[in-house]
Scaffold this motif. Structure first.
Motif, mmCIF file in Angstrom:
data_model
loop_
_atom_site.group_PDB
_atom_site.id
_atom_site.type_symbol
_atom_site.label_atom_id
_atom_site.label_comp_id
_atom_site.label_asym_id
_atom_site.label_seq_id
_atom_site.Cartn_x
_atom_site.Cartn_y
_atom_site.Cartn_z
ATOM 1 N N GLN A 99 28.002 62.061 66.098
ATOM 2 C CA GLN A 99 28.080 61.324 64.831
ATOM 3 C C GLN A 99 29.339 61.680 64.033
ATOM 4 O OE1 GLN A 99 24.516 61.387 62.428
ATOM 5 N NE2 GLN A 99 25.619 60.838 60.559
ATOM 6 N N ASP A 100 29.658 62.966 63.974
ATOM 7 C CA ASP A 100 30.828 63.410 63.191
ATOM 8 C C ASP A 100 32.113 62.731 63.652
ATOM 9 O OD1 ASP A 100 29.159 64.998 61.868
ATOM 10 O OD2 ASP A 100 29.953 66.920 62.629
ATOM 11 N N LYS A 101 32.303 62.729 64.957
ATOM 12 C CA LYS A 101 33.528 62.132 65.499
ATOM 13 C C LYS A 101 33.551 60.624 65.269
ATOM 14 C CE LYS A 101 33.744 65.433 69.280
ATOM 15 N NZ LYS A 101 33.288 65.526 70.675
ATOM 16 N N VAL A 102 32.393 59.992 65.440
ATOM 17 C CA VAL A 102 32.339 58.531 65.324
ATOM 18 C C VAL A 102 32.527 58.108 63.868
ATOM 19 C CG1 VAL A 102 30.943 56.461 65.744
ATOM 20 C CG2 VAL A 102 30.865 58.372 67.365
ATOM 21 N N GLU A 103 31.992 58.900 62.945
ATOM 22 C CA GLU A 103 32.113 58.549 61.514
ATOM 23 C C GLU A 103 33.563 58.316 61.105
ATOM 24 O OE1 GLU A 103 29.946 61.650 59.578
ATOM 25 O OE2 GLU A 103 28.272 60.310 59.057
ATOM 26 N N ASP A 104 34.455 59.115 61.690
ATOM 27 C CA ASP A 104 35.882 58.981 61.360
ATOM 28 C C ASP A 104 36.473 57.653 61.837
ATOM 29 O OD1 ASP A 104 35.731 61.485 60.320
ATOM 30 O OD2 ASP A 104 36.602 62.489 62.081
ATOM 31 N N LEU A 105 35.786 57.008 62.749
ATOM 32 C CA LEU A 105 36.333 55.779 63.345
ATOM 33 C C LEU A 105 35.689 54.522 62.773
ATOM 34 C CD1 LEU A 105 36.320 57.003 67.064
ATOM 35 C CD2 LEU A 105 38.176 57.160 65.387
ATOM 36 N N LEU A 106 34.865 54.697 61.728
ATOM 37 C CA LEU A 106 34.215 53.533 61.111
ATOM 38 C C LEU A 106 35.074 52.983 59.976
ATOM 39 C CD1 LEU A 106 30.444 54.583 60.908
ATOM 40 C CD2 LEU A 106 31.583 53.178 62.648
ATOM 41 N N VAL A 107 35.129 51.683 59.899
ATOM 42 C CA VAL A 107 35.868 50.991 58.839
ATOM 43 C C VAL A 107 34.872 50.090 58.103
ATOM 44 C CG1 VAL A 107 37.699 49.302 58.401
ATOM 45 C CG2 VAL A 107 37.978 50.997 60.236
#
Lengths: 418, 418
Positions: A99-107
């Motif tokens: 989740q942490d890594k993916v959160e950075d890739l959300l727009v």
């Protein structure tokens, strides 16, 4: 199947169009950035170019998300499509360790502009809604010749123009064209006076074929679906369509919704085509439920005014599935390619309120519609905004497509003046 | 204009199809090499990829001949087209100071295989030969309804399938399709029994448009011409074409000749469209001679036997020029793109021997042709090789296109067995 929970909280409501069950594919940009592939989840978009670059998504040796189109992934075929969906589901599901890594890739979707989700290779439009064909046939050729003799045996279609397929939100310029009023002996070149919509679904071909394919193979080739508005100039069409079919009447624009909804998201909503008077020939026979229960609606908003829903119908009204249309499309041996787009044909139901075009709703202009605002409409007027919406309703969740909209701009004063 | 002399001796005869006056553009390969762009001169091909690499051809900052297609050059527009032709003419003319260098870049045509000269973006076919439309209309709808009311006012056309456009020499597989004999109540799925050719010219769009263009602008956009055979399944067509036009009947294949003959080569042969009963509307009016005096012929050779010339006609028989067709194609605002291909429509003359399809030559099969070999033909039979030829005859020289051939392979025993 119930709602699948995501750690993206906005995705977990019954009426969110983009829950974890959906995961539709689009192309987006934000201020000052280049368009890139993205996946809708709740009110967010997962940046696929960034996800691939970071290594979070790695489906093979070659990058699949360098270009701002889903075509490269589409060409990979069903095994890679399934692997991507599995990976996305794992990344975005409640409890994901990444989740942490993916959160950075959300727009945030609210900050994004949406673009064409795929490069259209060739575009074909069908005429496969029985109520629509009967209505239009009655108006154009009389009730006795409404359905042509071939109609119940083959999905009638014609090739359209791929260069004028646009993403939702693109303004639509009223075209000029050659037309002839019944009260004139000779034609004139004029702005279209009977500009119309057609409510359709579009099926997107994922993998190539070379030679005839069965209905099952055709279904396997389809990557996903969009809403599709086949803008139509009825006065141009009436004058030009005999004997070789519609040409400039359908050339101005075709709008599609911005998110490709894939087959796995629609799987729980599969439904059968209707009972038939004539059995189809073997190569076109149904081999399972290949339509989908998708509720559809059309809304019209005059310039600066509130919208009125002018039609409600369902994709399940079609007489032929997209798989049957694609199978028919290959019978004479023409190769089909990644990115080919197939319009379903206008989707009308049996009731007047279920008709998917103004031609039908106003019965050729003889019975103008009255909108909630008090305005009347036989055909589209300048400044009108037209919106198609679609939703498959699951157990506590919704599969949405995103609106398919377009606003009518007035015809150019002189189309040859630049 | 007389013959222009080249130091390539084979180019200097009156009947060589590729003199210095022509310089047509193709794509070729030789044993073990990749396809690349080439220019025909006499019995040689100038390797354009090698010429660019060596610096002999340098038209800008970006290489134009890296891809095995002429599309990159086409997209550059008329100024670059003219610069290339000037440069090629200088390099290949008698007395060229660079003869030594160019000689190293020539490949004997006899050693080369020819490929598609350009990537087809979208394909449109017209129906713009008056004798053809009258003949076919008479057979399909009776003499009184032969020419539809719109025919003398607009160039009738329909969108075709770009994915099945093939270069000359590609074998053509007889298609299966849905058809209905007059003596049956229901259709059947069978191999086509009335497979036919259509003798046409193809116009290739060089530069893009966005919105309506005038006839003059359309002429300026055209890059060049090829011979084109629009293979047609007449029995499939008769069953499917109402109400939306031909679809699978025209989907199997379209063959084109291998060399793109450019406008400057054809310039001396420009000729007017015919006198019209109805004046065209302003946006379609002729603004100069935009047809070409190109002699055309069709030859048919049964398997293993000598060929018979079955038709002789001329491109000047068309009622609408390609420029008028392209102008009409843009009226509703659809963008046209580099690589779009426009079939002229079947080119028939007034006489029986000038008809460009077997449908017309055998009058729907009622009057079979007798070939020089004694064989008879109503439609094409398996093993037949069909060849289109075209030539513009100048003062002591010929502008040729290269043959446009195809051999009919038998239909698959079971199109769904792989």
């Amino acid at each position: 199947m119930p709602l699948m929970k995501s750690w993206v909280a906005s995705a977990n409501t019954a009426d969110c169009p983009f829950p974890l069950n959906n995961l539709p594919y689009g192309v987006f940009s934000t201020d000052g950035t280049e368009p890139r592939c993205g996946v809708a989840i709740g009110d967010q978009i997962l940046d696929m170019a960034a996800a691939e670059e970071s290594g979070l998504i790695a489906l093979g040796d070659e990058p699949l998300f360098e270009a701002p189109y889903w075509n490269d992934l589409m060409a990979e075929g069903p095994a890679v499509w399934a692997a991507l969906r599995d990976r996305l589901t794992a990344l975005l599901a409640e409890g994901s360790k990444e989740q942490d890594k993916v959160e950075d890739l959300l727009v945030p979707m609210a900050e994004a502009s949406l673009h064409m989700p795929f490069m259209v290779s060739e575009y074909t439009d069908f005429y496969a809604g029985r109520h629509h064909a009967t209505n239009v046939g009655t108006m154009f050729r009389g009730a006795e010749n409404a359905l042509p003799p071939n109609w119940l045996h083959i999905p009638i279609g014609y090739n359209g123009r791929a260069s004028s397929v646009y993403v939702s939100g693109t303004d639509i310029r009223r075209p000029w064209g050659q037309l002839k009023s019944p009260d004139h002996d000779t034609p004139a070149f004029l702005p279209c006076r009977r500009f119309d919509l057609e409510l359709e679904m579009g099926a997107i071909v994922g993998t190539d074929s070379d030679g005839p394919v069965t209905v099952q193979e055709a279904d396997d080739m389809i990557f996903g679906y969009v809403l599709l508005n086949d803008w139509s100039a009825r006065d141009i069409q009436a004058w030009e369509y005999q004997p070789l079919g519609p040409f400039q009447a359908k050339a101005t624009a075709t709008s599609i919704s911005p998110w490709i909804v894939t087959k796995p998201a629609l799987e729980p909503f599969r439904t059968d085509t209707p009972v038939r008077e004539f059995e189809l020939l073997d190569h076109l026979k149904d081999c399972g439920p290949m339509l989908y229960d998708i509720e559809l609606e059309v809304a019209l908003a005059p310039e600066g005014k509130a919208e009125t829903t002018i039609a409600r119908t369902n994709y399940a009204e079609m007489y032929y599935s997209s798989a049957q249309q694609l199978a028919h499309h290959t019978t004479a041996g023409s190769p089909m390619n990644t990115g080919d787009l197939l319009g379903s044909g206008t989707i009308s139901g049996a009731e007047k309120s279920q008709r998917g075009s103004l031609l039908e709703l106003s019965w050729g202009g003889k019975e103008p519609l009255t909108l909630d605002t008090g305005d009347t409409r036989s055909f589209l007027e300048d400044g009108d905004t037209l919106t198609l919406r679609g939703a498959a309703k699951g157990d506590g969740y919704t599969i949405g497509f995103g609106d398919c909209t377009g606003t009518i701009l007035p015809a150019l004063a002189d189309p040859y003046k630049r």
